[in-house]
Design a protein around this motif. Structure first.
Motif, PDB file in Angstrom:
ATOM      1  N   PRO A  26       0.806  -1.230   0.000  1.00  0.00           N
ATOM      2  CA  PRO A  26       0.000   0.000   0.000  1.00  0.00           C
ATOM      3  C   PRO A  26       0.837   1.279   0.000  1.00  0.00           C
ATOM      4  CG  PRO A  26      -0.904  -1.599   1.537  1.00  0.00           C
ATOM      5  CD  PRO A  26       0.391  -2.173   1.049  1.00  0.00           C
ATOM      6  N   ALA A  27       2.053   1.212   0.541  1.00  0.00           N
ATOM      7  CA  ALA A  27       2.905   2.396   0.576  1.00  0.00           C
ATOM      8  C   ALA A  27       3.360   2.821  -0.816  1.00  0.00           C
ATOM      9  CB  ALA A  27       4.129   2.133   1.454  1.00  0.00           C
ATOM     10  N   ASP A  28       3.268   1.900  -1.790  1.00  0.00           N
ATOM     11  CA  ASP A  28       3.689   2.218  -3.156  1.00  0.00           C
ATOM     12  C   ASP A  28       2.633   3.005  -3.925  1.00  0.00           C
ATOM     13  OD1 ASP A  28       6.136   0.923  -2.938  1.00  0.00           O
ATOM     14  OD2 ASP A  28       5.272  -1.022  -3.474  1.00  0.00           O
ATOM     15  N   ILE A  29       1.424   3.111  -3.364  1.00  0.00           N
ATOM     16  CA  ILE A  29       0.334   3.758  -4.094  1.00  0.00           C
ATOM     17  C   ILE A  29       0.442   5.272  -3.931  1.00  0.00           C
ATOM     18  CG2 ILE A  29      -2.166   3.902  -4.356  1.00  0.00           C
ATOM     19  CD1 ILE A  29      -2.306   1.133  -2.996  1.00  0.00           C
ATOM     20  N   PRO A  30       0.559   6.015  -5.012  1.00  0.00           N
ATOM     21  CA  PRO A  30       0.732   7.474  -4.902  1.00  0.00           C
ATOM     22  C   PRO A  30      -0.595   8.157  -4.593  1.00  0.00           C
ATOM     23  CG  PRO A  30       0.587   6.851  -7.201  1.00  0.00           C
ATOM     24  CD  PRO A  30       0.569   5.566  -6.418  1.00  0.00           C
ATOM     25  N   PRO A  31      -0.557   9.322  -3.942  1.00  0.00           N
ATOM     26  CA  PRO A  31      -1.793  10.090  -3.745  1.00  0.00           C
ATOM     27  C   PRO A  31      -2.316  10.560  -5.099  1.00  0.00           C
ATOM     28  CG  PRO A  31       0.128  11.364  -3.092  1.00  0.00           C
ATOM     29  CD  PRO A  31       0.625   9.991  -3.367  1.00  0.00           C
ATOM     30  N   ALA A  32      -3.615  10.445  -5.287  1.00  0.00           N
ATOM     31  CA  ALA A  32      -4.195  10.821  -6.578  1.00  0.00           C
ATOM     32  C   ALA A  32      -5.648  11.216  -6.387  1.00  0.00           C
ATOM     33  CB  ALA A  32      -4.091   9.672  -7.569  1.00  0.00           C
ATOM     34  N   ALA A  33      -6.194  11.898  -7.380  1.00  0.00           N
ATOM     35  CA  ALA A  33      -7.577  12.376  -7.299  1.00  0.00           C
ATOM     36  C   ALA A  33      -8.569  11.225  -7.358  1.00  0.00           C
ATOM     37  CB  ALA A  33      -7.848  13.363  -8.443  1.00  0.00           C
ATOM     38  N   ASP A  34      -8.245  10.161  -8.076  1.00  0.00           N
ATOM     39  CA  ASP A  34      -9.155   9.029  -8.186  1.00  0.00           C
ATOM     40  C   ASP A  34      -8.341   7.783  -8.512  1.00  0.00           C
ATOM     41  OD1 ASP A  34      -8.697   8.961 -11.056  1.00  0.00           O
ATOM     42  OD2 ASP A  34     -10.045  10.692 -11.166  1.00  0.00           O
ATOM     43  N   GLY A  35      -9.027   6.653  -8.558  1.00  0.00           N
ATOM     44  CA  GLY A  35      -8.355   5.381  -8.801  1.00  0.00           C
ATOM     45  C   GLY A  35      -7.710   5.290 -10.168  1.00  0.00           C
ATOM     46  N   ALA A  36      -8.391   5.799 -11.186  1.00  0.00           N
ATOM     47  CA  ALA A  36      -7.843   5.725 -12.540  1.00  0.00           C
ATOM     48  C   ALA A  36      -6.536   6.499 -12.644  1.00  0.00           C
ATOM     49  CB  ALA A  36      -8.861   6.263 -13.546  1.00  0.00           C
ATOM     50  N   THR A  37      -6.484   7.663 -11.989  1.00  0.00           N
ATOM     51  CA  THR A  37      -5.259   8.466 -12.011  1.00  0.00           C
ATOM     52  C   THR A  37      -4.129   7.750 -11.278  1.00  0.00           C
ATOM     53  OG1 THR A  37      -6.544  10.509 -12.087  1.00  0.00           O
ATOM     54  CG2 THR A  37      -4.244  10.681 -11.394  1.00  0.00           C
ATOM     55  N   ALA A  38      -4.455   7.151 -10.124  1.00  0.00           N
ATOM     56  CA  ALA A  38      -3.438   6.403  -9.380  1.00  0.00           C
ATOM     57  C   ALA A  38      -2.935   5.223 -10.195  1.00  0.00           C
ATOM     58  CB  ALA A  38      -4.018   5.919  -8.052  1.00  0.00           C
ATOM     59  N   ALA A  39      -3.850   4.544 -10.888  1.00  0.00           N
ATOM     60  CA  ALA A  39      -3.455   3.404 -11.725  1.00  0.00           C
ATOM     61  C   ALA A  39      -2.516   3.846 -12.835  1.00  0.00           C
ATOM     62  CB  ALA A  39      -4.698   2.741 -12.313  1.00  0.00           C
ATOM     63  N   ARG A  40      -2.852   4.969 -13.473  1.00  0.00           N
ATOM     64  CA  ARG A  40      -2.017   5.470 -14.568  1.00  0.00           C
ATOM     65  C   ARG A  40      -0.623   5.836 -14.047  1.00  0.00           C
ATOM     66  NH1 ARG A  40      -5.317   8.817 -16.298  1.00  0.00           N
ATOM     67  NH2 ARG A  40      -4.585  10.714 -15.265  1.00  0.00           N
ATOM     68  N   MET A  41      -0.569   6.431 -12.868  1.00  0.00           N
ATOM     69  CA  MET A  41       0.727   6.822 -12.295  1.00  0.00           C
ATOM     70  C   MET A  41       1.578   5.588 -11.996  1.00  0.00           C
ATOM     71  SD  MET A  41      -0.677   9.867  -9.785  1.00  0.00           S
ATOM     72  CE  MET A  41       0.912  10.246  -9.040  1.00  0.00           C
ATOM     73  N   VAL A  43       1.404   2.706 -13.554  1.00  0.00           N
ATOM     74  CA  VAL A  43       1.837   2.155 -14.847  1.00  0.00           C
ATOM     75  C   VAL A  43       3.021   2.954 -15.381  1.00  0.00           C
ATOM     76  CG1 VAL A  43       1.180   1.774 -17.258  1.00  0.00           C
ATOM     77  CG2 VAL A  43      -0.410   1.167 -15.426  1.00  0.00           C
ATOM     78  N   GLU A  44       2.915   4.290 -15.312  1.00  0.00           N
ATOM     79  CA  GLU A  44       4.000   5.142 -15.809  1.00  0.00           C
ATOM     80  C   GLU A  44       5.283   4.935 -15.009  1.00  0.00           C
ATOM     81  OE1 GLU A  44       2.458   9.078 -15.721  1.00  0.00           O
ATOM     82  OE2 GLU A  44       1.205   8.821 -17.496  1.00  0.00           O
ATOM     83  N   ALA A  45       5.124   4.593 -13.722  1.00  0.00           N
ATOM     84  CA  ALA A  45       6.298   4.369 -12.868  1.00  0.00           C
ATOM     85  C   ALA A  45       6.859   2.961 -13.022  1.00  0.00           C
ATOM     86  CB  ALA A  45       5.924   4.619 -11.403  1.00  0.00           C
ATOM     87  N   GLY A  46       6.178   2.112 -13.803  1.00  0.00           N
ATOM     88  CA  GLY A  46       6.648   0.752 -14.024  1.00  0.00           C
ATOM     89  C   GLY A  46       6.344  -0.209 -12.892  1.00  0.00           C
ATOM     90  N   LYS A  47       5.475   0.188 -11.953  1.00  0.00           N
ATOM     91  CA  LYS A  47       5.136  -0.681 -10.826  1.00  0.00           C
ATOM     92  C   LYS A  47       4.002  -1.647 -11.171  1.00  0.00           C
ATOM     93  CE  LYS A  47       6.720   2.553  -7.265  1.00  0.00           C
ATOM     94  NZ  LYS A  47       7.844   1.688  -6.846  1.00  0.00           N
ATOM     95  N   LEU A  48       3.163  -1.271 -12.117  1.00  0.00           N
ATOM     96  CA  LEU A  48       2.117  -2.153 -12.637  1.00  0.00           C
ATOM     97  C   LEU A  48       2.159  -2.090 -14.155  1.00  0.00           C
ATOM     98  CD1 LEU A  48      -1.051  -1.269 -10.474  1.00  0.00           C
ATOM     99  CD2 LEU A  48       0.391  -3.314 -10.250  1.00  0.00           C
ATOM    100  N   THR A  49       1.709  -3.150 -14.791  1.00  0.00           N
ATOM    101  CA  THR A  49       1.498  -3.079 -16.233  1.00  0.00           C
ATOM    102  C   THR A  49       0.090  -2.562 -16.487  1.00  0.00           C
ATOM    103  OG1 THR A  49       0.588  -5.321 -16.443  1.00  0.00           O
ATOM    104  CG2 THR A  49       3.002  -5.075 -16.544  1.00  0.00           C
ATOM    105  N   ALA A  50      -0.170  -2.135 -17.704  1.00  0.00           N
ATOM    106  CA  ALA A  50      -1.503  -1.653 -18.039  1.00  0.00           C
ATOM    107  C   ALA A  50      -2.542  -2.761 -17.829  1.00  0.00           C
ATOM    108  CB  ALA A  50      -1.531  -1.162 -19.487  1.00  0.00           C
TER     109      ALA A  50
END
Length: 519
Positions: A26-41, A43-50
């Motif tokens: 859970p500590a790897d999850i960045p603060p974001a306005a919504d879930g989709a934005t957090a997911a995109r971040m 993916v861009e950071a290489g922590k999850l695939t699309a």
């Protein structure tokens, strides 16, 4: 596995779902306005695939694991099931998983075909054959663990590049013949050799794949022979199938693979299968009755010696063909030794400029489906800059990073080739405007080359977004457009960093356009 994500997922809900998935802390999850934005971040950071992000957003947790493997991406699907890119949870080895669908497992024929592939691959260990690591069963179904070939099949290569230079075609078929020579020595006949079942990795190594239709011959123990077919049954692919296989696939020997590999050679050199027909039955009859076509009739620059090799490989009667893959390899080695510079990289049948030999790794092509930040070094499209006699004035491409926003695979292949010819150091491909913008920022691109119609916005809208983003200050933008796009000129932002490049265009025009916006 195609259920859509419903509703807007809050950041807190997404964090809960990530925790349930077990993929991240859970500590790897960045603060974001919504879930989709957090997911995109992520993916861009290489922590999850699309693929993983989409599954987590949709609460499709069953898609994230198969046995001891974390699923990274879905590579393809067919009648038998699906193929996934996955990573072992402890060993961290990235592999390809071929999973037999539940429906396939209930089908006696498909289950037998799957079991055949498992048993066949277990007997083989050769650099020119896709290797199997393991086989197991999970809730998703029985699965086969295979090496992941980072590259593409020969059918896709020809679709992107057009017919191959003679030397490239000979090299690919020669490598495949060596893999098949080994398989035949183990008593295995493939029975479905075709461009789509021959892969080439980013280092240029060719591998024979998909042994689901293979026949296992054990002359000393005929009762142990495995076959999917009863007498008179036909399996294989009609465009590449020898006449005797169309009569009874259960009775063919290794010379059937010689024929099919010859038809594949014809395809690599001409961009089409040897025979054209409106129905499968007509195709079978043409393989049986029509004279073997000449490669040189379609492509005169092909050496007569190579055309003769094809003619013998594709002879109607098995007795008239090369009698082993050892003979095929020897014939191709002789052809390769005799090739003159005029036969290398002719490009006469390609929509792209002819290739010039340069050290592998000159240009890196970044696969949009790979984890963020990864790259694949390829010599396949590594072209030296065009000569000063035909090239545009020094462009801003050489040694630079370029983002190519183009959803059409064919068009992307052509433009990418131009960029590599002009000396681009890295070419990052994107299908959507959002993806292109993210890549431009993350990779420090010098220029974005975009078509007008992207998956989520127009090219003009992407240009506007790029100009407005402080992180993209100094990034140039080339918009490839035509009258058919129907976009009013006023919709394209006016800026020294933006240029409109009319279609159709060549490498020279692309070079001039990039030079106009890159300083």
């Amino acid at each position: 596995m195609t259920r859509a994500t419903r509703g807007v997922v809050s950041a807190a809900e997404f964090a809960q779902r990530v925790t349930l998935s077990g993929l991240l802390d859970p500590a790897d999850i960045p603060p974001a306005a919504d879930g989709a934005t957090a997911a995109r971040m992520l993916v861009e950071a290489g922590k999850l695939t699309a693929f993983q992000a989409e599954a987590i957003l949709g609460e499709r947790f069953e898609e994230l694991r198969i046995g001891n493997y974390e699923v990274l991406d879905r590579l393809g699907a067919g009648g038998m099931g699906a193929v996934f890119k996955a990573r072992h949870r402890r060993m961290k080895r990235v592999v390809a998983l071929k999973v037999l669908s539940r429906e396939g497992a209930r089908s006696g024929t498909l289950a037998e075909r799957f079991q055949r592939e498992v048993e066949t691959l277990a007997r083989l260990a050769h650099p020119n054959i896709v290797m199997a690591y393991d086989a197991d069963e999970a809730e998703a179904g029985p699965f086969l663990v295979m090496e992941l070939v980072t590259g593409r099949d020969l059918a896709s290569e020809v679709a992107d590049r057009g017919p191959l230079p003679v030397e490239d075609a000979v090299d690919r078929i020669l490598q495949a013949s060596r893999g098949l020579e080994y398989a035949h020595a183990q008593g295995i006949v493939h029975r479905d050799i075709k461009p789509g079942n021959i892969l080439r990795d980013t280092e240029g190594l060719v591998k024979v794949a998909d042994l689901g239709l293979a026949r296992l011959n054990e002359p000393a123990n005929p009762a142990a022979n495995l076959s999917l077919t009863q007498a008179g049954t036909v399996v294989g692919t009609a465009e590449y199938m020898p006449p005797e296989q169309a009569v009874d696939s259960g009775e063919v020997d290794h010379r059937a693979d010689v024929y099919s590999l010859g038809c594949t050679l014809f395809f690599l050199l001409t961009g089409r299968a040897p025979y054209q027909a409106a129905s499968i039955m007509s195709m079978f009859l043409k393989h049986r009755d029509e004279p073997v076509p000449s490669v040189r009739a379609l492509r005169p620059a092909v050496p007569a010696e190579l055309d003769a090799v094809f003619q013998r490989m594709a002879a109607k009667a098995p007795a008239d063909r090369y009698q082993s893959m050892t003979e095929v390899a020897a014939a191709l080695e002789r052809v390769r030794a005799n090739l003159s510079p005029a036969n290398v990289g002719t490009g006469e049948w390609s929509a792209m400029p002819p290739a010039s030999a340069v050290p592998p790794g000159k240009t890196r092509v970044i696969d949009r489906n790979s984890p963020a930040g990864s790259s694949e070094s390829t010599g396949e499209f590594a072209l030296s800059p065009p000569s000063t006699a035909t090239a545009a004035p020094a462009s801003g491409v050489a040694g630079r990073t370029v983002v190519l926003a183009e959803p059409s695979r064919t068009q992307a292949g052509i433009i990418r080739r131009y960029l590599q010819q002009l000396g681009a150091a890295n070419v990052h491909a994107a299908e959507s405007g959002a993806e292109a913008l993210a890549l431009a920022k993350r990779e420090g691109a010098a220029v974005v080359v975009s078509s007008m119609h992207l998956k989520d916005m127009t090219g003009a809208q992407l240009a506007t977004a790029l100009l407005a983003d402080p992180s993209c200050a100094g990034v140039g933008f080339v918009l490839a457009t035509s009258e058919a796009d129907g976009q009013a000129p006023g919709a394209v932002p006016t800026s020294p960093r933006v240029v409109v490049m009319p279609k159709p265009f060549d490498a020279e025009r692309l070079a001039r356009s990039v030079a106009a916006v890159v300083r």
